[in-house]
Design a protein around this motif. Sequence first.
Motif, PDB file in Angstrom:
ATOM      1  N   GLY A 132      -4.095 -10.135 -10.372  1.00 43.17           N
ATOM      2  CA  GLY A 132      -4.190 -10.147  -8.908  1.00 43.17           C
ATOM      3  C   GLY A 132      -3.425  -9.005  -8.281  1.00 43.17           C
ATOM      4  N   LEU A 137     -13.131  -2.001   3.507  1.00 44.52           N
ATOM      5  CA  LEU A 137     -13.534  -1.840   2.108  1.00 44.52           C
ATOM      6  C   LEU A 137     -15.025  -1.561   1.945  1.00 44.52           C
ATOM      7  N   HIS A 194      -4.274  -6.490   4.871  1.00 46.41           N
ATOM      8  CA  HIS A 194      -3.245  -5.558   5.323  1.00 46.41           C
ATOM      9  C   HIS A 194      -3.798  -4.636   6.419  1.00 46.41           C
ATOM     10  N   GLY A 195      -3.031  -4.487   7.490  1.00 48.68           N
ATOM     11  CA  GLY A 195      -3.442  -3.594   8.578  1.00 48.68           C
ATOM     12  C   GLY A 195      -4.541  -4.163   9.452  1.00 48.68           C
ATOM     13  N   ILE A 237      -0.651 -12.300  -2.100  1.00 51.04           N
ATOM     14  CA  ILE A 237      -1.343 -11.963  -3.352  1.00 51.04           C
ATOM     15  C   ILE A 237      -1.949 -10.569  -3.147  1.00 51.04           C
ATOM     16  N   PRO A 238      -1.533  -9.593  -3.943  1.00 55.28           N
ATOM     17  CA  PRO A 238      -1.982  -8.219  -3.681  1.00 55.28           C
ATOM     18  C   PRO A 238      -3.504  -8.072  -3.547  1.00 55.28           C
ATOM     19  N   ALA A 239      -4.251  -8.823  -4.348  1.00 55.38           N
ATOM     20  CA  ALA A 239      -5.719  -8.706  -4.289  1.00 55.38           C
ATOM     21  C   ALA A 239      -6.254  -9.151  -2.923  1.00 55.38           C
ATOM     22  N   ARG A 298      -9.923   1.427  -0.328  1.00 55.43           N
ATOM     23  CA  ARG A 298     -10.956   1.662  -1.360  1.00 55.43           C
ATOM     24  C   ARG A 298     -10.422   2.498  -2.517  1.00 55.43           C
ATOM     25  N   VAL A 333      -8.245  -3.967  -8.313  1.00 57.01           N
ATOM     26  CA  VAL A 333      -7.495  -5.201  -8.584  1.00 57.01           C
ATOM     27  C   VAL A 333      -7.511  -5.477 -10.081  1.00 57.01           C
ATOM     28  N   THR A 373       0.804  -1.226   0.000  1.00 54.21           N
ATOM     29  CA  THR A 373       0.000   0.000   0.000  1.00 54.21           C
ATOM     30  C   THR A 373       0.840   1.281   0.000  1.00 54.21           C
ATOM     31  N   LEU A 398      -4.991  -6.632   0.002  1.00 52.10           N
ATOM     32  CA  LEU A 398      -5.812  -5.419   0.100  1.00 52.10           C
ATOM     33  C   LEU A 398      -6.812  -5.534   1.251  1.00 52.10           C
ATOM     34  N   TYR A 431      -2.876  -1.983  16.274  1.00 49.48           N
ATOM     35  CA  TYR A 431      -4.235  -2.316  15.824  1.00 49.48           C
ATOM     36  C   TYR A 431      -5.327  -1.793  16.756  1.00 49.48           C
ATOM     37  N   GLN A 462      -1.662   3.307  13.049  1.00 50.58           N
ATOM     38  CA  GLN A 462      -0.982   2.870  11.825  1.00 50.58           C
ATOM     39  C   GLN A 462      -0.757   4.041  10.867  1.00 50.58           C
ATOM     40  N   GLY A 481      -1.422   1.351   7.032  1.00 47.71           N
ATOM     41  CA  GLY A 481      -1.768   0.006   7.526  1.00 47.71           C
ATOM     42  C   GLY A 481      -0.652  -0.676   8.288  1.00 47.71           C
TER      43      GLY A 481
END
Lengths: 434, 90
Positions: B85, A388, A317-318, A309-311, B77, B81, A242, A314, B18, B11, B14
């Motif tokens: 991937g 998201l 992460h975090g 895997i980046p997808a 957001r 993608v 990110t 997403l 937490y 963070q 990220g």
Amino acid sequence: MKIENGKLFLITALILLVCAASFGLLSATTYLFPYFLKEELGFSSLRPLHVSLAIFWIILGATGCVYYGIEEYTEKKCNPTISFLQWVLWIIAILGIMNNYFTKDFEGREYWEFRTEWVFPILIAWLLFMYNTIPLLKSIKKWPVYFWMWFTGILFFLFTFLENYLWTIPYFRENIIIDMTIQWKVNGSLVGSWNQILYGTAFFLMDKNDDKKTIGGSKLAFSMYFLGLFNLMFNWGHHIYTLPTENYIRYIGYFVSMTEWVFFIKIVWNWRKEIKSIKNLNRSYSYKFIAATNVWVFLNMGQAILMSIPAVNLYTHGTHVTVAHAMGTTIGINSMILLSTCFTYLYNSKQSTIPNNMHLAFWLLQVSLFIFWITLNWAGITKGIWQLSIEPIQFSEMMNGLRPQFQIIYLSGIGLFIAILLLAYSILRKKKIR
Amino acid sequence: MAKYNCQSCHQLYGLGGYLGPDLTNIYSHPEKGETLIRAMLKSGTRQMPEFNLKEDEILAILEFLKSADACGKADPREFKVNTLGLTEKK
């Protein structure tokens, strides 16, 4: 003064593990009871106390493993005065660091949040370790795979530990993206370096249990070593997908992470054989912990590959999925190998029969860790969906919604704490007397 | 930020703790921004202690958060993608 080099470090590490688990439990308490120790210590002190002590358990434990392994293989002794001096420097640094945390005197970057002056005793201790062990490694002409792994781990720890302090130079510190990129590159490589030492120890212990001693020289073990080395150097990109960095960092991170499928498929391939060998081997605790490591490698590597895997990253992460990964690897893999070494070298099973509380402690550790790991993943996925979501829900509202997961995490954390306490007590109580 | 170990709970992009929210773009957030940051730093929250910061320390934190905000966006957001991937900025 008669000093057993490996024993000195392994016993110290075991005491640090108990301290790390205690602060872990106190940190977790603040999740459920926000006012708990808020003014006295607060989460800003409790978290680094837990994390740093856990890291020192692994590093000092790994040091003990290398001393035991090298001395046994070469049938020579490392200099006990140097190892004692190394130990004294570590103790000075650890006490100083704990004092920083208790007095809230922070500096540095995540996981290394203590005053920079404590870098020097750690650095000198590490150089003494190299001076004490590398000549013994060099005394053997044809190195088994664990010699290569120990050597690589020791060397890379030195490089990455120094790299960890590049932020002290204004050029790196003044650009937040460069600073964070280096920090998370370093965190990945530091873990990779002590993993090399511990995986090397696991191979060494397997060879020790194998009459033919075929593992240390096998082509498979060496191919695993090279793949591990490749990952140590390049597999940190997924930490910073990110961050607004160059795209090639993401591409390399993604590609390198996917090479881990080789490890993963090999583990699955060996599964049946592993189960057969477990049945045939004696049921010593040193072997049981190595067998448990295999299960945790399988679970954590599967998770890590997916997170790379980046997808998928997403979403994860975090979130607490990352915590699950960190806990799963440090407790499930690193600590299992270290406990196996403790049982091999410290625990005197011949003194009397193995007490029942050992069985309880072993299974309590595995079951609690599994519940802990699964629930952290559950909490992480819930947060990932929140991150998201299109509907704007407040952070505090989302955290309140995670309360049931935090309660389960806390209860399983108590289980982990009791198991660690029982294991450490049993090992320290039944130390081998030579 | 390092002096008070903010990263143990918060963070950036990220990365960090937490217990608290990500602070990367809090400075430019339409409902948060400088006023909310000041209020939080002064009074704390249920879990965040009051740090009793001096005005120059508050200003330094605000400046840091402003520059962190200017570096990029951390909100997932903001990414999409692709077929391999991989993620890329929308």
